[in-house]
Design a protein around this motif. Sequence first.
Motif, PDB file in Angstrom:
ATOM      1  N   SER A 272       0.879  -1.253  -0.004  1.00 21.47           N
ATOM      2  CA  SER A 272      -0.098   0.086   0.260  1.00 21.47           C
ATOM      3  C   SER A 272       0.842   1.173  -0.116  1.00 21.47           C
ATOM      4  N   ARG A 275       3.236   2.675  -4.321  1.00 17.16           N
ATOM      5  CA  ARG A 275       3.106   3.421  -5.495  1.00 17.16           C
ATOM      6  C   ARG A 275       3.546   5.165  -4.789  1.00 17.16           C
ATOM      7  N   ALA A 276       3.228   5.371  -3.583  1.00 15.89           N
ATOM      8  CA  ALA A 276       3.613   6.532  -3.250  1.00 15.89           C
ATOM      9  C   ALA A 276       5.072   6.945  -3.000  1.00 15.89           C
ATOM     10  N   ALA A 299       0.372  12.047   0.562  1.00 10.81           N
ATOM     11  CA  ALA A 299       0.237  11.200  -0.217  1.00 10.81           C
ATOM     12  C   ALA A 299      -1.426  10.660  -0.246  1.00 10.81           C
ATOM     13  N   LYS A 300      -2.042  10.821  -1.195  1.00 10.60           N
ATOM     14  CA  LYS A 300      -3.360  10.358  -1.341  1.00 10.60           C
ATOM     15  C   LYS A 300      -3.326   8.890  -2.027  1.00 10.60           C
ATOM     16  N   VAL A 301      -4.136   8.060  -1.316  1.00 12.43           N
ATOM     17  CA  VAL A 301      -4.101   6.620  -1.624  1.00 12.43           C
ATOM     18  C   VAL A 301      -5.680   6.220  -1.458  1.00 12.43           C
ATOM     19  N   SER A 363      -7.027   9.818   1.818  1.00 10.34           N
ATOM     20  CA  SER A 363      -7.537   8.839   0.862  1.00 10.34           C
ATOM     21  C   SER A 363      -8.558   9.423   0.112  1.00 10.34           C
ATOM     22  N   HIS A 377      -1.924   6.612  -7.031  1.00 12.72           N
ATOM     23  CA  HIS A 377      -1.809   7.216  -5.773  1.00 12.72           C
ATOM     24  C   HIS A 377      -1.073   8.329  -6.056  1.00 12.72           C
ATOM     25  N   SER A 392       1.808  11.279  -9.906  1.00 12.10           N
ATOM     26  CA  SER A 392       0.941  10.184  -9.728  1.00 12.10           C
ATOM     27  C   SER A 392       1.415   8.648 -10.391  1.00 12.10           C
TER      28      SER A 392
END
Length: 457
Positions: A272, A275-276, A299-301, A363, A377, A392
């Motif tokens: 999880s 990707r960030a 970080a937007k996940v 999120s 992400h 991204s």
Amino acid sequence: MATILRKIAEQVLSRTTFSNLAMDRARDAAVDTIGCMIAGRGDESIAALTRAFHGEIAGSGEARLVTGGSASPSLAALINATAAHALDFDDNFHPARAHASAVLVPALLAVLASGKVTSGRRFLEAYLAGLEAQAAVGFGVNPSHYNRGWHATATVGGIGAAAGVARLLGADENGLAAAMSLATSFACGPKGQFGTTAKPLHAGIAARNAVDAARMALAGMSGRPDILERPQGFLDLFGGDDAKGWEGLTFEEEHIIESRGVVTKRHPCCASTHRAIDALLDLKQERGLLAGDIARIVAKVGISAARNLAYPDPTDEMQARFSMQYCLATAFLRGSLSLSDFTRQEIGRPEIRQFMPRIEMQSYSAEEEKGVERLPHIVTVTTRDGRIYRKSRLHAKGSLEAPMSDYERKVKFMDCLHWANRRNSEASFQRLCALADFETLSCDNAFWSLISDGLKG
């Protein structure tokens, strides 16, 4: 009308030819998993299992252990698969939302017991059968099942792996369906355990369940062939609110490992974060960013990723693997992540702790995620002088879309051996890469001696 398990069983038994690409990717996954097994053999989770089952571990058991010695196939699967997943460096498989190989490879190795001989090619074909079965089971319940809080490695992974083990043991369609049905009765594993040693244990339990279910099925034990779709079955109880079921399940001529692949991990921590991490490292390189430049990192996940990463202030190495703040701070300051970054000593380093408060995780909303299988992400960096940079990543390094090179795979394998304080044998790595060419494979022959090479100081 055929049940879902019979449909899966028919498919994985009827697929008797595999492309060179599929075999090569199966081999890469197996070798990568063996490296992770060796690296994880010294983890506290394995020490605990060894203490718990001390009386059942000997030098004369049926199946070999990555810790040395041997045990029953069931116990060998439990210990070896827990070791494979202990450091969270093993691969991911998106169609199942599972750590597919950490379950499959140790389960298949466990049934290479004394007196049972197969070929390297048949071993890899069984791996591919189990992987296809995992994808098919996951098709009906994911991502709803995973988002509901089930660790699909322990549920979907174990059911699908039972198909692979049953195929390797020579089961017919009825036996293979029975193995998956029985494994469904064993399925469990809440994601609330992430950040503890119970998390890698889930992979061990799934592998043990796959071995036990297949052996029971071949001995005549059976379960309902419609247990996935029937009332009070897997979909009903485990599917979550948005599971779609298997009505649209189809099988392509191209194997799932060709079309989707497995994701070989570049970083030894929860996927999880990956990707960030990749996006942040991209920004650092592209913009020449230094630690002193950074005012804030966001970080937007995905929602499930945010729930997985439950430790903004980790207190041990297991929690650190599930901390976005720790992983991003360490990756930025060191330029990469390695197994040595996840120790009690390293996670308390002042420069890391001072940098972590600048990192925030957000999120997507449920509305943003609705009807979308996968969202990127996004990392946003704000500098002290007001500049804003955004990057991204839809796919992590190690995925089919951003693959690791053969050299990077070898470096990772050697890092796993180095972490285990074992001999760095490039020759052993190259010979393991010829797995498909082994005419005979058993727990007693040269194949296991290659694994044992990684256990010698």
